[in-house]
Design a protein around this motif. Sequence first.
Motif, PDB file in Angstrom:
ATOM      1  N   GLY A  61      -4.350  14.250  -4.514  1.00 59.45           N
ATOM      2  CA  GLY A  61      -3.861  13.228  -3.605  1.00 59.45           C
ATOM      3  C   GLY A  61      -4.596  11.911  -3.643  1.00 59.45           C
ATOM      4  N   GLY A  62      -5.645  11.842  -4.436  1.00 64.94           N
ATOM      5  CA  GLY A  62      -6.357  10.585  -4.547  1.00 64.94           C
ATOM      6  C   GLY A  62      -5.548   9.541  -5.292  1.00 64.94           C
ATOM      7  N   GLY A  63      -6.039   8.306  -5.255  1.00 66.18           N
ATOM      8  CA  GLY A  63      -5.346   7.229  -5.957  1.00 66.18           C
ATOM      9  C   GLY A  63      -5.808   5.877  -5.478  1.00 66.18           C
ATOM     10  N   LEU A  64      -4.997   4.884  -5.782  1.00 67.70           N
ATOM     11  CA  LEU A  64      -5.283   3.491  -5.430  1.00 67.70           C
ATOM     12  C   LEU A  64      -4.442   3.097  -4.224  1.00 67.70           C
ATOM     13  CD1 LEU A  64      -6.585   0.739  -6.137  1.00 67.70           C
ATOM     14  CD2 LEU A  64      -4.606   0.326  -7.633  1.00 67.70           C
ATOM     15  N   VAL A  65      -5.092   2.518  -3.237  1.00 68.96           N
ATOM     16  CA  VAL A  65      -4.398   2.098  -2.020  1.00 68.96           C
ATOM     17  C   VAL A  65      -5.019   0.791  -1.544  1.00 68.96           C
ATOM     18  CG1 VAL A  65      -5.930   3.423  -0.511  1.00 68.96           C
ATOM     19  CG2 VAL A  65      -3.603   2.882   0.252  1.00 68.96           C
ATOM     20  N   GLN A  66      -4.245  -0.002  -0.848  1.00 69.71           N
ATOM     21  CA  GLN A  66      -4.751  -1.267  -0.333  1.00 69.71           C
ATOM     22  C   GLN A  66      -5.488  -1.056   0.985  1.00 69.71           C
ATOM     23  OE1 GLN A  66      -1.358  -3.946  -0.175  1.00 69.71           O
ATOM     24  NE2 GLN A  66      -1.762  -4.651  -2.268  1.00 69.71           N
ATOM     25  N   VAL A  67      -6.342  -2.007   1.299  1.00 68.44           N
ATOM     26  CA  VAL A  67      -7.046  -1.979   2.575  1.00 68.44           C
ATOM     27  C   VAL A  67      -6.037  -1.875   3.715  1.00 68.44           C
ATOM     28  CG1 VAL A  67      -8.441  -3.349   4.159  1.00 68.44           C
ATOM     29  CG2 VAL A  67      -9.081  -3.207   1.755  1.00 68.44           C
ATOM     30  N   GLY A  68      -6.340  -0.993   4.653  1.00 64.67           N
ATOM     31  CA  GLY A  68      -5.439  -0.765   5.775  1.00 64.67           C
ATOM     32  C   GLY A  68      -4.417   0.318   5.542  1.00 64.67           C
ATOM     33  N   GLY A  69      -4.322   0.786   4.307  1.00 67.42           N
ATOM     34  CA  GLY A  69      -3.343   1.811   3.971  1.00 67.42           C
ATOM     35  C   GLY A  69      -3.823   3.214   4.299  1.00 67.42           C
ATOM     36  N   SER A  70      -3.001   4.180   3.886  1.00 70.55           N
ATOM     37  CA  SER A  70      -3.284   5.586   4.173  1.00 70.55           C
ATOM     38  C   SER A  70      -3.132   6.435   2.919  1.00 70.55           C
ATOM     39  CB  SER A  70      -2.322   6.114   5.246  1.00 70.55           C
ATOM     40  OG  SER A  70      -2.464   5.429   6.461  1.00 70.55           O
ATOM     41  N   LEU A  71      -3.843   7.548   2.914  1.00 71.20           N
ATOM     42  CA  LEU A  71      -3.706   8.559   1.874  1.00 71.20           C
ATOM     43  C   LEU A  71      -3.900   9.912   2.526  1.00 71.20           C
ATOM     44  CD1 LEU A  71      -5.754   7.383  -1.274  1.00 71.20           C
ATOM     45  CD2 LEU A  71      -3.280   7.721  -1.154  1.00 71.20           C
ATOM     46  N   ARG A  72      -3.288  10.931   1.941  1.00 69.81           N
ATOM     47  CA  ARG A  72      -3.548  12.296   2.377  1.00 69.81           C
ATOM     48  C   ARG A  72      -4.040  13.104   1.189  1.00 69.81           C
ATOM     49  NH1 ARG A  72       0.328  17.039   4.892  1.00 69.81           N
ATOM     50  NH2 ARG A  72       1.029  17.139   2.710  1.00 69.81           N
TER      51      ARG A  72
END
Length: 124
Positions: A8-19
């Motif tokens: 579930g890891g990856g690249l996300v922008q500031v303020g975003g979400s990941l699970r």
Amino acid sequence: QVQLVESGGGLVQVGGSLRLSCTASGRRFSRYAIGWFRQAPGKEREFLVVINRIGDNTYESDSVKGRFTISRDNAKNTVYLQMNSLKAEDTAVYYCAAGNYGPGFDTWSGYDYWGQGTQVTVSS
């Protein structure tokens, strides 16, 4: 013995979400508390959050309290880490680990089994 695999890891922008997910092999998954740690380049492995065997007790570090939530589904041998309001400083490799919810649960030495880690990158 328990084998753990993070995903579930990856690249996300500031303020975003990941699970993130931590999936275990073996029939003894429900006997273990599961913790999440992270390690950024040049830094020590940092404890984030832990959940007990049946999923009714959790503990979060101050650095993620209110932003990260841990949960588990023992029927699926999986623990989840929901990460919200991500910051650039959350960039790291994230690891799950299995151990006992006892003394030392907030240190790496309190865990017996580790996954290989999944990279989380938060871009500004």
